[in-house]
Design a protein around this motif. Structure first.
Motif, short mmCIF file in Angstrom:
data_model
loop_
_atom_site.label_atom_id
_atom_site.label_comp_id
_atom_site.label_asym_id
_atom_site.label_seq_id
_atom_site.Cartn_x
_atom_site.Cartn_y
_atom_site.Cartn_z
N HIS A 22 0.81 -1.22 0.00
CA HIS A 22 0.00 0.00 0.00
C HIS A 22 0.85 1.27 0.00
CE1 HIS A 22 0.98 0.09 4.29
NE2 HIS A 22 0.52 1.32 4.32
N THR A 23 2.14 1.13 0.20
CA THR A 23 3.01 2.32 0.23
C THR A 23 3.71 2.55 -1.11
OG1 THR A 23 4.79 0.94 1.09
CG2 THR A 23 3.40 2.09 2.70
N ASN A 24 3.43 1.73 -2.08
CA ASN A 24 4.19 1.79 -3.32
C ASN A 24 3.53 2.71 -4.34
OD1 ASN A 24 5.95 -0.02 -2.24
ND2 ASN A 24 5.16 -1.80 -3.33
N LEU A 25 4.34 3.07 -5.36
CA LEU A 25 3.88 3.87 -6.48
C LEU A 25 3.61 2.93 -7.65
CD1 LEU A 25 3.43 6.83 -7.40
CD2 LEU A 25 5.75 6.75 -8.36
N TYR A 26 2.45 3.11 -8.30
CA TYR A 26 2.04 2.23 -9.41
C TYR A 26 1.96 3.06 -10.68
CZ TYR A 26 0.87 -1.13 -5.79
OH TYR A 26 0.93 -1.99 -4.74
N ALA A 27 2.35 2.40 -11.77
CA ALA A 27 2.33 3.08 -13.07
C ALA A 27 1.69 2.15 -14.10
CB ALA A 27 3.74 3.46 -13.52
N VAL A 28 0.92 2.74 -14.99
CA VAL A 28 0.27 1.96 -16.04
C VAL A 28 1.14 2.05 -17.29
CG1 VAL A 28 -1.15 3.88 -16.83
CG2 VAL A 28 -1.85 1.56 -17.34
N TYR B 233 0.10 6.36 -9.99
CA TYR B 233 -0.83 6.38 -8.86
C TYR B 233 -0.08 5.91 -7.62
CZ TYR B 233 -4.58 5.09 -5.66
OH TYR B 233 -5.38 4.98 -4.57
N GLU B 234 -0.19 6.69 -6.54
CA GLU B 234 0.44 6.32 -5.27
C GLU B 234 -0.61 5.71 -4.37
OE1 GLU B 234 3.22 8.27 -1.74
OE2 GLU B 234 2.32 9.53 -3.28
N ALA B 235 -0.40 4.46 -4.01
CA ALA B 235 -1.37 3.74 -3.19
C ALA B 235 -1.34 4.28 -1.77
CB ALA B 235 -1.09 2.24 -3.21
N VAL C 166 -5.96 -1.00 0.67
CA VAL C 166 -5.65 -2.30 1.24
C VAL C 166 -6.85 -3.23 1.06
CG1 VAL C 166 -5.13 -3.55 3.36
CG2 VAL C 166 -3.98 -1.38 2.87
N GLY C 167 -6.58 -4.42 0.55
CA GLY C 167 -7.64 -5.40 0.34
C GLY C 167 -8.34 -5.27 -0.99
N PHE D 155 -19.68 5.11 11.61
CA PHE D 155 -18.29 5.27 11.99
C PHE D 155 -17.39 4.93 10.81
CE2 PHE D 155 -14.29 3.44 13.33
CZ PHE D 155 -13.78 4.43 14.17
N HIS D 156 -16.40 5.81 10.57
CA HIS D 156 -15.39 5.52 9.56
C HIS D 156 -14.19 6.41 9.81
CE1 HIS D 156 -17.65 8.90 7.79
NE2 HIS D 156 -16.48 9.26 7.26
N VAL D 157 -13.09 6.05 9.12
CA VAL D 157 -11.84 6.79 9.22
C VAL D 157 -11.50 7.31 7.84
CG1 VAL D 157 -9.42 6.73 9.88
CG2 VAL D 157 -11.08 5.31 11.08
N GLU D 158 -11.24 8.62 7.74
CA GLU D 158 -10.93 9.23 6.45
C GLU D 158 -9.46 9.64 6.40
OE1 GLU D 158 -13.44 12.52 5.75
OE2 GLU D 158 -15.32 11.37 5.84
N LEU D 159 -8.91 9.59 5.17
CA LEU D 159 -7.55 10.03 4.93
C LEU D 159 -7.59 11.27 4.05
CD1 LEU D 159 -5.73 6.65 4.17
CD2 LEU D 159 -5.99 7.79 6.36
N PHE D 160 -6.49 12.00 4.04
CA PHE D 160 -6.34 13.18 3.20
C PHE D 160 -5.19 12.92 2.24
CE2 PHE D 160 -8.30 14.52 7.11
CZ PHE D 160 -9.30 15.39 6.70
N ARG D 161 -5.51 12.88 0.95
CA ARG D 161 -4.49 12.50 -0.03
C ARG D 161 -3.40 13.55 -0.16
NH1 ARG D 161 -5.49 8.15 -2.58
NH2 ARG D 161 -3.86 8.62 -4.12
#
Length: 1716
Positions: free
Chosen positions: A1502-1508, A1545-1547, A1552-1553, A1657-1663
């Motif tokens: 999940h910490t990796n950078l992905y490229a198409v 795209y940076e995961a 996850v999942g 209930f949920h947890v949000e992230l900030f890209r």
């Protein structure tokens, strides 16, 4: 790092490791030596290092030669070296060559023995085995402990628990050499030894030796229990034990991603712990038979090593029912004879390398066989039974030349065929991929080539089947046609006679989409239309192309719809032809693999069912291919289209059913259907047009009668009509007869009916006969009314009908209501005025009567007529009288006749009487006239004498005519009426015929003529009958024969007799009257001798005899005198004869003949002479008297002899005929028509016979002709003998070329009919030598290979039909003979002129046999050259492409907009070149934008950078679109990641999942879009370091995190400053989450947010901020927190989500706030 080398001839193939309880033979021997040594040699560490160095040195010194096993022995002590027997040299069972390559595995195997601490590094550096489902093997230690402790102490213990093993467990391989040098002292370590670290089993790369599995353990102490050695071991084998936990560790490690490395191919282990009772090792013991005594084969054996022996048969191996590893390498097997292996069902590894095997056909199917080595044999093919679990097949160093019979190997991963002749076949690897399938990973010890994989995909589906049946592998461009021809060649003898298979293929199958099969036959070059030829189909499905296909139940049609379970499988369809009652063998076609459906439904077939007739219900039916979607309900609608109009939507018609109405007639319907799946995916709408709707047959329903059933009322019949536009429907009203019950027609043509008195007490029936606008009648429907009630009698609508004129008949009418009319009374009056006032001023004209008719009398003229109508019923009830007056006064009639007639008999001399009736006042003097008419229609002629009379006396003039009487009425006041004529009924007949008088007129002298004079009456006289009578003096009367006319000439016989005549009158119509006899005349006296007439008898023509006829009278004739004279042109007479005849001669021609006749009576009395002069004597018709032909010879003139008669001869007509047979009689005379074979050959008096006349008879037709041109009768003569031939000669001999390679010799023959002339051909070489060509004895000659570069001569020896031989003549030599140039009829291109497509030039060879032979024998080379137009749009100027000289050309990007040309030139073996043939393309179009090989690069954390990344094609790429999405594993739903449209795209933790999905929509620079392509990753995993920390915290169940909170959370503050954060404690456990503000010196700790994990209930992230997160408990409680690093944020978020999921069953989508 160095790699251990294997023995010579060994293939480095990965082989499964067999974990045994005993070590291999080499290890056993070393153990024996150790047991015999009483003192230890060196410490364990030194032994290990020494062994390592020795092993390396020896391995490096080897370069491919065989070496003995002592090279691999560890250098422990001298006693160990001498205590062992000399080992046998070992050979590799796979037949490969040794190679010297670097490998990690080899160095690791050495280093681990030196340092136990290296186990961790070994574990990390060695890759895991590829097959993760099989655990590593751990060997158990023996339990025997009979050796003393002192013995145990003498052997130092190695820290390594177990050495490396080969995959076979039998061969001493490279790894064995290392193991023996480093592991031997540790081979007997007790099972009680403890291990602190575990190393998972590994497999070596294919570049090294066989795959290894090992388990290395670290001893806890050097003083651990010494190994126990048992003297009872059969081979002195040692074994070591490992902790059972190593097996569990190996199983867990096998599941990691690293275990799926494609570079390693490892077969499953044979997980058996081998002991002496299951293992037999007799390698190199010169065993000759498996049944030999002392071999001790038993059913319990599982590992049998019999390599390097002298075995030649497998007899006896059937006892090994549990054997798993069988090594029979390097024996004397030749095969076949593998049947005994059929009992070895458990066999997993079979080694047959190094034998003399020629065929594997008898090798049975072994259900568990995973490894098979047949290297170094004499195999020519790999044909054998299917092996369902075979993973490795090593067949190097054989004589394999074909892939025919290649078996079905469903799980084969590695195929080796090095050093075989078949390697010369191009693209062998691609063929192997086609045969094996997707399981094949390596070919000839190398990973599969991408190019070969791509090439294999270009071959048609049936390629693998064709290869196994012997098809010669070729280029993919030609494979489709070649494989089809190959199959047709195999099927052609089993197809119906006269039929050829044109095509057999299956469409590309897709899930739940219609897949059609196509089998097309042709007959005589045209598509077969024979109705007797039918086909039966059966569909099959299979996993692989060579697998056993299973029949699909009920799939017996042309179309099959693949199901979801058919995805990635192959379809096969068998077609069985049936011609009449004959069933032929099946043919087949196979498809490519079934692809998943697109999910977008489409309509395959749309039809409208039901009869298109007004009133019917039609149903639209759609066959939908759901293409993987869930079947749903489609959207249907109906439209109406008039002729030549546009469709119009029918309001309300939105169901699949629709009832046709009258508005639909003469219109066609359009059924529109759009398929929709349950998921909402819509397909393309489809339309179905129907034929025009027809009107229904006319019919009517609900027929009823409206109105009261009372006399006088009007009732009406109505009904509901159906059947198009209603036309003139028929309506009938019928009244019931009370007595019989029958209904009688009373009214028709109207639907309304007025009830009359006749209807009272009865019922009426109304019949409705529907008729449409076209006049078609429908079925009639009737209804019955109630009984009609009676009304009181009353008459209405009283009218006077008739012409108001004198003497006319008038009638009063009225409508009576109130019952049936009885004896109603009518009285008639006259009145001056037209105003009716009751009964005033009425003058009665008649009494009251029942009759309603009245004739107007003469006294009513000038008055109005009044009728008084008194209605009455039968019972006497009367109603009120009603008066009716005429609208005008009675008029006087003009004078006229109301009748006119003629009476009397229409016969001559009868009287006719006319009578008439006069009307129109008083008659005055009417005018009467009688007329005669030839025809009834003509105007007639007036009979004056009968004018003014009413009678007429019929005269003779009226016979046969019509008589008419005309009367013109005249009133007394002089007014004249219209004349009226009455025509007689028949023509006037004549009266009976009769004679009024009869007498004879004339003198009674012989020779005079008597005539009859009579008066006739009785119509026109016809042929009255006359009869003359002769009466003698005694009164005897007799009829004179032949005298039946009205005159009679007295003859000599009448002298002395009386003459009388009778007459019977006869009318022209043959009516006869009475016979009348005249008075007699006589007696008759004789007259003077007289010649009354004289005339010639005969033709006045030369050669004729002329006589005469003379009529004599005057008594009995005596000897009269005759004199004949020739009168010349000058009038001079020449007496010729006194006979009674004269023969005319040629001298008389042109002159006259005179005859003088003198009558003489018998008594000598002479009368006056009488003469007659003839016409000029004419010449006779020309006649040929004689004709004769002399003997004839070919080419010699023949002159006939002839005699002529008939005046002066002129120029006659001569015709010569040629006949095969000599003619006689009539056939000769009528030669032109009677003889079919007569041929005209000349038209002159003389004739020279030609060739055609030889052997035939000559006949001369002579038409004699007079000088004046008149022709006589033809004369024909024939020769006595046939025409004789001349001597045979030949001239003008020459040679003519008929066609390419065919020559004809010619010459002009002369000399009779040609017989079997002799022909010969000669060949003239370049040196001038003329050689007779043997066997060439006909006039035509086919050129052979020997004639090329030579000239031909033709020899002609003439032979006459009677075998007379002439002189040989030779022709001039021909030009130098060369074969025909190869021709190219045309050059065709396969493929499309589209970027990326491959264009292939195909020469179309003429179908002539000559060209086919020239191409097969004399074609040397075909050269191609591709050209490209020099500039865009210019098709005239082309520039060559220097490197493009093959038949195929792949269209490039730079070719877009240009035209391509391919030029072809053929060269023959004689060096000649054909004219260039070329073909051109249209301007190259850019391909459809597409992206190939799309993939997402990046590791799965999940910490990796992905490229198409992908390969674009289809013109110049424009602004292609990319969208990143998430997809839950197992769910088809895709979740868009907002804003992520770039290539990178940076995961993050939210991924996850999920699988990351990138959808790439290629777009060309002109905006044209291609098909979107997607690629996805594996489910994103948590980064290992994060995962480890998260697991630890989750195991605790309660965690606290140090966080920061922004004190100032205003919206205006974009970036918080460092001083605006406060410390917070985030406490989470299994139940709830809590944010606490820590206490200070001035305050206590306070809880700011507290809540459970229940939604929302949920947890949000900030890209845009990797340190920030937001916890939302509900809509009112949320908090933004900051952490120090992304790592800590990810741990925090994952722990919260993990606790929420693990202990609270909160869905991941809820935690991510994703709407599902």
């Amino acid at each position: 790092m160095e790699e251990p080398l294997g023995p010579p001839g060994e293939d480095p193939v990965e082989m499964p490791q067999i974990a045994e309880k005993q070590t291999p033979a080499g290890s056993s021997e070393s153990t024996k030596r150790v047991a015999k040594s009483a003192k230890p040699s060196v410490p364990a560490s030194s032994k290990v290092s020494a062994a390592t160095g020795s092993a390396r040195k020896r391995l490096d010194s080897k370069t491919g030669q065989e070496y003995s096993s002592n090279v691999m022995k560890p250098t422990v002590s001298a006693s160990l070296k001498s205590s062992s027997t000399v080992p046998v040299a070992r050979r590799n069972s796979t037949g490969g060559l040794p190679e010297k390559r670097q490998s990690n595995a080899g160095s690791v195997a050495v280093k681990k023995t030196a340092s136990p601490s290296g186990s961790e590094s070994v574990r990390r550096s060695l890759p895991e085995p590829r097959r993760s489902s099989l655990p590593s093997v751990v060997a158990k230690a023996p339990t025997r402990t009979s050796v003393s402790d002192a013995t145990r102490k003498s052997i130092p213990v190695s820290p390594v628990g177990r050495g490396l093993r080969t995959s076979t467990g039998s061969d001493i391989t490279k790894q064995e050499s290392v193991r023996k040098s480093s592991v031997k002292p540790a081979s007997s370590v007790s099972s009680s030894s403890s291990f602190s670290r575990r190393i998972t089993s590994t497999s070596l790369d294919s570049s090294g030796s066989s795959g290894l599995r090992k388990a290395v353990s670290k001893l806890s102490s050097p003083s651990a229990r010494s190994p126990s050695i048992s003297s009872g071991l059969r081979a002195g084998s040692l074994s070591s034990s490992l902790d059972r936990s190593s097996t569990l560790s190996g199983r867990r490690k096998a599941g990691t991603p690293e275990s799926r490395d494609s570079r390693f191919i490892v077969l499953p282990q044979v997980e058996i712990k081998a002991g002496d009772d299951v293992r037999l090792d007799l390698r190199g013991h010169r065993v000759r038979s498996l049944t030999a005594s002392g071999l001790n084969l038993s059913a319990n054996l599982e590992f049998v090593y019999l390599r390097d022996n002298l075995l030649s048969t497998l007899e006896g191996v059937e006892i090994l029912t549990r054997v798993k590893v069988l090594d029979l390498s390097f024996n004397d097997f030749k095969g076949p004879g593998f049947e005994p292996l059929e009992n070895c069902k458990a066999l997993q590894q079979l080694y047959l390398a190094g034998n003399q095997i020629t065929s594997l056909a008898s090798l049975p199917q072994l259900p568990n066989l995973e490894f098979l080595s047949v290297a170094q044999n004499k195999l020519k093919s790999l044909s054998m039974a299917s092996q369902p679990r075979l993973q490795v097949l090593a067949a190097s160093k054989n004589k394999i030349t074909t892939l025919k019979g290649f078996p079905h190997l469903p799980v084969l991963e590695h195929l080796r065929v090095e050093e075989n002749p078949i390697l010369k076949m191009s693209h062998l690897e691609a063929a192997s991929i086609l045969l094996v399938g997707p399981t094949l990973k390596k070919f000839n010890d190398r990973d599969l080539s991408r190019e070969e994989i791509a090439l294999a995909k270009r071959y048609p589906a049936q390629t693998a089947l064709c290869i196994t049946h012997g098809w010669e592998f070729c280029r993919p461009d030609h494979a489709a046609e070649s494989t089809f021809r190959f199959l047709v060649e195999q099927w052609k003898d089993h197809l119906p006679s006269g039929y050829l298979l044109k095509e057999a293929y299956v469409d590309q199958p897709s899930e739940e989409d219609a897949c059609h099969c196509h089998f097309t036959f042709v007959q005589d070059g045209e598509l077969c239309s024979d109705p007797q030829l039918v086909f039966n189909y059966q569909w099959f499905v299979g996993e692989r192309m060579l697998s056993n296909f299973a029949a699909i139940p009920d799939a017996t049609g042309v179309v099959y719809w693949p199901k979801r379970e058919d995805i990635n499988k192959i379809l096969k369809v068998e077609c069985t032809p049936l011609l009449g009652e004959t069933k032929y063998p099946s043919i087949f076609a196979v498809s490519s693999r079934v692809s998943p459906g697109s999910g977008i439904p489409k309509v395959v077939n749309l039809e409208v069912r039901g009869e298109l007739v007004e009133g019917n219900i039609v149903r639209g039916h759609a066959d939908v291919a759901w293409c993987g979607g869930t079947p749903g309900k489609g959207v249907a609608s109906w439209l109406r289209r008039k002729w030549n109009g546009s469709p119009v939507v029918i309001t309300g018609a939105e169901d699949e059913e629709y009832q046709l109405t009258i508005d639909d007639i003469d219109s066609s319907l359009v059924f529109m259907y759009t398929p929709v799946t349950e998921e909402g995916a819509k397909g393309e709408p489809q339309y179905k047009h129907t034929d025009f709707v027809k009107a229904a047959p006319p019919s009517v329903s609900n027929v009823r009668i409206i109105g009261d059933a009372v006399e006088g009322c009007i009732i009406k019949g109505v009904g509901d009509y159906l059947g198009g536009r209603e036309g003139p429907s028929k309506f009938d009203w019928l009244r019931q007869n009370k007595d019989t019950g029958d209904f009688l027609l009373v009214s028709s043509g109207t639907s309304e009916y007025t009830l009359t008195k006749e209807d009272v007490g009865r019922v009426l029936a109304f019949i409705y006969i529907p008729i449409n606008f076209e006049g078609q009648e429908g079925e009639s429907v009737s209804v019955v009314s109630p009984v009609v009630k009676q009304a009181p009698p009353k008459v209405t609508n009283v009218k006077i009908i008739g012409e108001l004129r004198e003497n006319n008949k008038i009638t009063v009418t009225g409508i009576l209501t109130g019952g049936t009319e009885g004896s109603s009374r009518v009285q008639w009056f006259k009145k001056r005025s037209s105003i009716l006032d009751g009964d005033k001023d009425l003058e009665a004209l008649s009494a009251s009567k029942i009759a309603k008719a009245f004739r107007i009398p003469l006294g009513a003229v000038g008055y109005h007529i009044v009728a008084k109508y008194t209605p009455m019923t039968p019972d006497g009830e009367s109603g009120e009288p009603v008066y009716a007056i005429s609208d005008r006064a009675v008029e006087t009639l003009p004078p006229s006749l109301n009748f006119l007639s003629i009476t009397g008999e229409y016969t001559e001399d009868r009287i006719l009487t006319a009578s008439y009736g006069y009307i129109g006042g008083h008659e005055g003097k009417s005018i009467y006239n009688w007329y005669l008419h030839e025809l009834e229609t003509d105007s007639g002629s007036l009979i004056p004498e009968a004018s003014g009379l009413l009678q007429y006396h019929i005269t003779k003039d009226a016979i046969g005519r019509f008589i008419s009487f005309q009367c013109t009425p005249i009133r007394d006041d002089g007014i004249v009426g219209e004349p009226r004529t009455c025509m007689g009924q028949e023509r006037v007949r004549p009266g009976s015929p009769r004679l009024l008088s009869l007498q004879i007129v004339g003198n009674a002298i012989e020779g005079t003529t008597l005539s009859v004079e009579k008066k006739y009456w009785g119509g026109e006289e016809g042929d009255s009958v006359f009869r003359w009578f002769r009466t003698s003096s005694d009164g005897m009367q007799c009829e004179i024969r032949g005298a039946s006319s009205a005159s009679y000439m007295l003859s000599v016989d009448d002298i002395g007799f009386f003459i009388s005549v009778s007459c019977e009158p006869v009318r022209t119509d043959w009516a006869r009257g009475p016979i009348v006899l005249s008075e007699q005349m006589g007696p008759i006296i004789p007259g003077p001798p007289t010649c009354h007439s004289l005339e010639f008898l005969g033709s006045m023509i030369e050669g004729q005899r002329v006589s005469f006829i003379a009529s004599y009278s005057g008594g009995e004739r005596g000897s009269c005198f005759y004199e004949w004279f020739r009168v010349k042109s000058n009038g001079v007479q020449e007496k010729l004869s006194t006979f009674d005849f004269l023969d005319l001669t040629l001298e008389d021609v042109g002159r006259c003949i005179e005859l003088v006749y003198t009558p003489v009576r018998q008594d000598g009395t002479k009368g006056s002479p009488r003469s007659i002069l003839s016409d000029i004597i004419a010449p006779a018709d020309p006649i040929g008297v004689d004709l004769e032909i002399p003997d004839c010879v070919e080419d010699e003139e023949a002159i006939p002899e002839k005699t002529y008669f008939g005046g002066q001869e002129g120029v006659g007509q001569y015709i010569w005929y040629r006949t095969k047979n000599k003619l006689h009689g009539s056939a000769l005379i009528d030669i032109s028509s009677a003889c079919e074979d007569a041929v005209i050959c000349g038209k002159t008096l003389s004739y020279t016979p030609s060739l055609e006349d030889v052997g035939a008879y000559l006949a001369l037709y002579w038409l004699p002709t007079r000088a004046d041109g008149k022709c006589g009768k033809p004369l024909v003569a024939v020769s006595n003998s046939p025409v004789a031939p001349a001597l045979p000669v030949v001239s003008n001999v020459c040679v003519r070329e008929l066609s390419s390679g065919t020559y004809s010799g010619e010459g002009e023959y002369f000399g009779g009919y040609e017989g079997s002339s002799l022909f010969s051909w000669y060949r003239e070489t370049n040196e001038g030598t003329i050689i007779l060509i043997n066997g060439a004895n006909s006039s035509t000659y086919e050129v052979t290979d020997s004639d090329y570069n030579c000239r031909l001569l033709f020899g002609y020896t003439p032979v006459r039909s009677d075998s007379v031989v002439g002189e040989l003549r030779l022709s001039e030599p021909t030009d130098i003979i060369l074969p025909e140039l190869p021709k190219v009829e045309m050059l065709a291109l396969t493929g499309k002129a589209v970027e990326g497509d491959v264009l292939t030039a195909v020469e179309v060879i003429p179908k002539s046999e000559t060209q086919q032979r020239v191409w097969s024998k004399y074609k040397k080379d075909v050269k191609y050259q591709w050209f490209c137009s020099s500039e865009y749009g210019d098709r005239k100027s082309y520039e060559p492409l220097p490197t493009q000289c093959s038949c195929s050309y792949k269209v490039r990007f730079e070719d877009i907009g240009r035209c391509l040309r391919c030029e072809c030139i053929v060269t023959d073996v004689f060096g000649r070149l054909t004219e260039p043939v070329y073909t051109e393309t249209a301007p190259v179009q850019p391909g459809i934008p597409k992206i190939d090989k799309l993939e997402i690069e990046g590791r799965g954390f999940h910490t990796n950078l992905y490229a198409v990344r992908g390969i674009y094609s289809g013109g110049k790429e424009g602004k292609s679109r990319i969208q990143w999405l998430r997809s839950m594993v197992g769910s088809p739903d895709l979740i868009t990641i907002p804003g992520e449209v770039g290539r990178m795209y940076e995961a993050n933790v939210d991924d996850v999942g999920y699988r990351l999905v990138a959808i790439y929509t290629p777009v060309r620079e002109d905006g044209v879009e291609g098909q979107p392509v997607s690629a996805s990753t594996d489910p994103i995993a948590v980064e290992p370091d994060v995962l480890k920390e998260v697991k630890q915290k989750l195991d605790l169940g309660s965690v606290k995190f140090e966080t920061l909170c922004d004190k100032d959370r205003t919206s205006k503050k974009q970036v918080p400053s460092a001083g605006s954060f406060e410390r917070r404690l985030l406490e989470v456990n299994r139940k709830r989450v809590k944010v606490v503000k820590p206490g200070s010196k001035t305050s206590f700790p306070t809880t700011e947010i507290r809540g459970t994990y229940a939604p929302p209930f949920h947890v949000e992230l900030f890209r845009n901020d990797q340190h920030r997160l937001r916890i939302v408990v509900d809509s009112e409680n949320e908090v933004d927190l900051m952490v120090q690093s992304r790592h800590l944020r990810d741990v925090t978020v994952l722990v919260i989500r993990g606790l929420a999921q693990r202990f609270n069953s909160t869905s991941l989508n809820s935690l991510l706030k994703i709407e599902t």
